[in-house]
Write a protein that holds these residues in place. Structure first.
Motif, short mmCIF file in Angstrom:
data_model
loop_
_atom_site.label_atom_id
_atom_site.label_comp_id
_atom_site.label_asym_id
_atom_site.label_seq_id
_atom_site.Cartn_x
_atom_site.Cartn_y
_atom_site.Cartn_z
N ALA A 8 0.76 -1.30 -0.07
CA ALA A 8 0.11 -0.23 0.03
C ALA A 8 0.83 1.26 0.06
O ALA A 8 2.09 0.98 0.14
CB ALA A 8 -0.98 0.10 1.17
N ALA A 22 13.38 9.58 6.36
CA ALA A 22 13.71 10.85 6.07
C ALA A 22 15.28 10.90 5.74
O ALA A 22 15.82 9.96 5.70
CB ALA A 22 13.60 11.78 7.42
N ASN A 23 15.85 12.19 5.71
CA ASN A 23 17.17 12.41 5.49
C ASN A 23 17.66 13.16 6.76
O ASN A 23 16.83 13.86 7.46
CB ASN A 23 17.67 12.90 4.12
N GLY A 28 12.49 17.39 3.94
CA GLY A 28 11.96 16.70 2.90
C GLY A 28 12.76 16.29 1.88
O GLY A 28 14.00 16.64 1.96
N GLY A 31 11.02 10.26 -2.75
CA GLY A 31 10.47 8.76 -2.42
C GLY A 31 9.11 8.92 -1.46
O GLY A 31 8.41 9.82 -1.55
N VAL A 32 9.29 8.09 -0.26
CA VAL A 32 8.19 8.12 0.71
C VAL A 32 8.12 9.26 1.57
O VAL A 32 7.30 10.00 1.91
CB VAL A 32 8.44 6.94 1.70
N ASP A 33 9.29 10.11 1.69
CA ASP A 33 9.70 11.35 2.58
C ASP A 33 8.72 12.31 1.56
O ASP A 33 7.82 13.17 2.41
CB ASP A 33 11.02 11.92 2.44
N ILE A 119 12.60 1.30 5.07
CA ILE A 119 13.65 2.26 5.16
C ILE A 119 14.79 1.81 4.42
O ILE A 119 15.40 0.64 4.53
CB ILE A 119 13.99 2.51 6.66
N THR A 121 15.72 1.19 1.46
CA THR A 121 15.83 0.56 0.42
C THR A 121 15.28 0.80 -1.14
O THR A 121 15.44 0.29 -2.08
CB THR A 121 14.73 -0.74 0.48
N GLY A 122 15.17 2.37 -0.75
CA GLY A 122 14.85 3.18 -2.26
C GLY A 122 16.23 3.74 -2.52
O GLY A 122 17.19 3.21 -2.92
N ILE A 123 15.93 5.29 -2.45
CA ILE A 123 16.79 5.85 -2.97
C ILE A 123 18.63 5.69 -2.24
O ILE A 123 19.72 5.73 -2.71
CB ILE A 123 16.49 7.17 -2.66
N VAL A 153 4.47 -1.73 5.70
CA VAL A 153 3.78 -1.24 4.24
C VAL A 153 4.70 -1.06 3.18
O VAL A 153 5.64 -0.29 2.97
CB VAL A 153 3.36 0.35 4.65
N ASP A 156 6.43 -1.59 -3.31
CA ASP A 156 6.71 -2.44 -4.36
C ASP A 156 6.64 -4.05 -4.26
O ASP A 156 6.68 -4.37 -3.01
CB ASP A 156 8.39 -2.20 -4.81
N ASN A 159 9.62 -6.10 -2.56
CA ASN A 159 9.61 -5.92 -1.02
C ASN A 159 8.41 -6.72 -0.42
O ASN A 159 8.81 -7.39 0.74
CB ASN A 159 9.57 -4.52 -0.42
N1 AR6 Z 1 4.14 4.51 0.54
C1 AR6 Z 1 5.09 3.39 1.16
N2 AR6 Z 1 6.26 3.22 0.61
C2 AR6 Z 1 6.78 3.96 -0.31
C3 AR6 Z 1 6.20 5.05 -0.76
C4 AR6 Z 1 4.77 5.31 -0.50
N3 AR6 Z 1 3.92 6.14 -0.73
N4 AR6 Z 1 6.98 5.69 -1.60
C5 AR6 Z 1 8.03 5.04 -1.74
N5 AR6 Z 1 7.89 4.21 -0.76
P1 AR6 Z 1 12.68 5.91 -0.30
P2 AR6 Z 1 15.43 5.59 1.33
C6 AR6 Z 1 9.11 3.00 -0.58
O1 AR6 Z 1 13.69 6.33 -1.52
O2 AR6 Z 1 15.76 4.69 0.55
C7 AR6 Z 1 14.33 10.67 0.02
O3 AR6 Z 1 14.50 11.83 -0.92
C8 AR6 Z 1 10.06 2.76 -1.62
O4 AR6 Z 1 9.36 1.79 -2.74
O5 AR6 Z 1 11.59 6.79 0.01
O6 AR6 Z 1 15.18 5.35 2.80
C9 AR6 Z 1 14.85 11.02 1.54
O7 AR6 Z 1 14.64 12.44 1.89
C10 AR6 Z 1 11.17 2.05 -0.86
O8 AR6 Z 1 10.77 0.75 -0.93
O9 AR6 Z 1 13.80 6.13 1.05
C11 AR6 Z 1 16.17 10.65 1.80
O10 AR6 Z 1 17.00 11.69 1.11
C12 AR6 Z 1 10.96 2.63 0.59
O11 AR6 Z 1 9.72 3.53 0.57
C13 AR6 Z 1 16.00 9.48 1.08
O12 AR6 Z 1 15.00 9.55 0.19
C14 AR6 Z 1 11.99 3.70 0.96
O13 AR6 Z 1 12.63 4.37 -0.22
C15 AR6 Z 1 15.90 8.22 1.96
O14 AR6 Z 1 16.03 6.79 0.93
#
Ligand code: AR6
Length: 169
Positions: A8, A22-23, A28, A31-33, A119, A121-123, A153, A156, A159
């Motif tokens: 979701a 977050a960072n 802000g 991604g999720v942030d 947390i 696993t994205g950027i 939650v 993708d 995950n």
């Molecule tokens: N709901 C749930 N999960 C999500 C959503 C959502 N709406 N959108 C993305 N994800 P990331 P990080 C998942 O990149 O790796 C930001 O710029 C995504 O698929 O959001 O911790 C911050 O400001 C992935 O599995 O966070 C930091 O600079 C997960 O959230 C940096 O990215 C985390 O991906 C943090 O990178």
């Protein structure tokens, strides 16, 4: 403590607290942030700015708490995951700290349900399988009289399938 798995958008999850990946600036990002700040509105950023003014940046592995603005949650817990760098400079410990410190903060604030994204696993590039093992273990290790439910939650499919396996292991 019950563990629930969802595929979701975390901004739509009606948990008492949702956790933001977050960072350290707390101001802000993508991604999720980005999704949380967009959906929650300016009140979240205002709280983040106030925290910045009080304590400065948020260190990796630490967590802070703000209003949830327009989100269905009561609070947002912002934690800063480690950037993956090969795994030899303390990334696993820092990632575990993110989960434990977020749960501690939720517990201190009387929040009974906590939703986590995946947390780092994205950027930040943390390998998904290894991150899931740490997340599930940290939650299972956390002792609380307050928290009744933790919701993972996943956004993708990859995950989601990994978590299904780890939670049922
Ligand atoms: N709901 C749930 N999960 C999500 C959503 C959502 N709406 N959108 C993305 N994800 P990331 P990080 C998942 O990149 O790796 C930001 O710029 C995504 O698929 O959001 O911790 C911050 O400001 C992935 O599995 O966070 C930091 O600079 C997960 O959230 C940096 O990215 C985390 O991906 C943090 O990178």
């Amino acid at each position: 403590m019950k563990i629930t798995l969802l595929k979701a958008d975390i901004t739509k999850t009606p948990a008492d607290a949702i956790v933001n990946a977050a960072n350290s600036s707390l101001l802000g990002g993508g991604g999720v942030d980005g999704a949380i700040h967009r959906a929650g509105g300016k009140a979240i950023l205002d709280d983040c700015r106030a925290i910045r003014n009080r304590q400065g940046k948020c260190a990796t592995g630490e967590a802070v708490i703000t209003t949830a603005g327009n989100l269905p949650a009561k609070k947002v817990i912002h934690t800063v995951g480690p950037v993956w760098n090969g795994g030899t400079i303390g990334e696993p410990e820092k990632l575990r700290d993110c989960y434990l410190n977020s749960l501690k903060l939720a517990s201190e604030h009387g929040l009974k349900s906590v939703a986590f994204p995946n947390i780092s696993t994205g950027i930040y590039g943390y390998p998904k399988e290894a991150a899931a093992v740490i997340a599930v273990q940290a939650v299972q290790d956390f002792d609380s009289d307050v928290i009744e439910e933790v919701i993972f939650v996943c956004f993708d499919e990859e995950n989601y399938l990994i978590y299904q396996e780890k939670i049922n292991a």
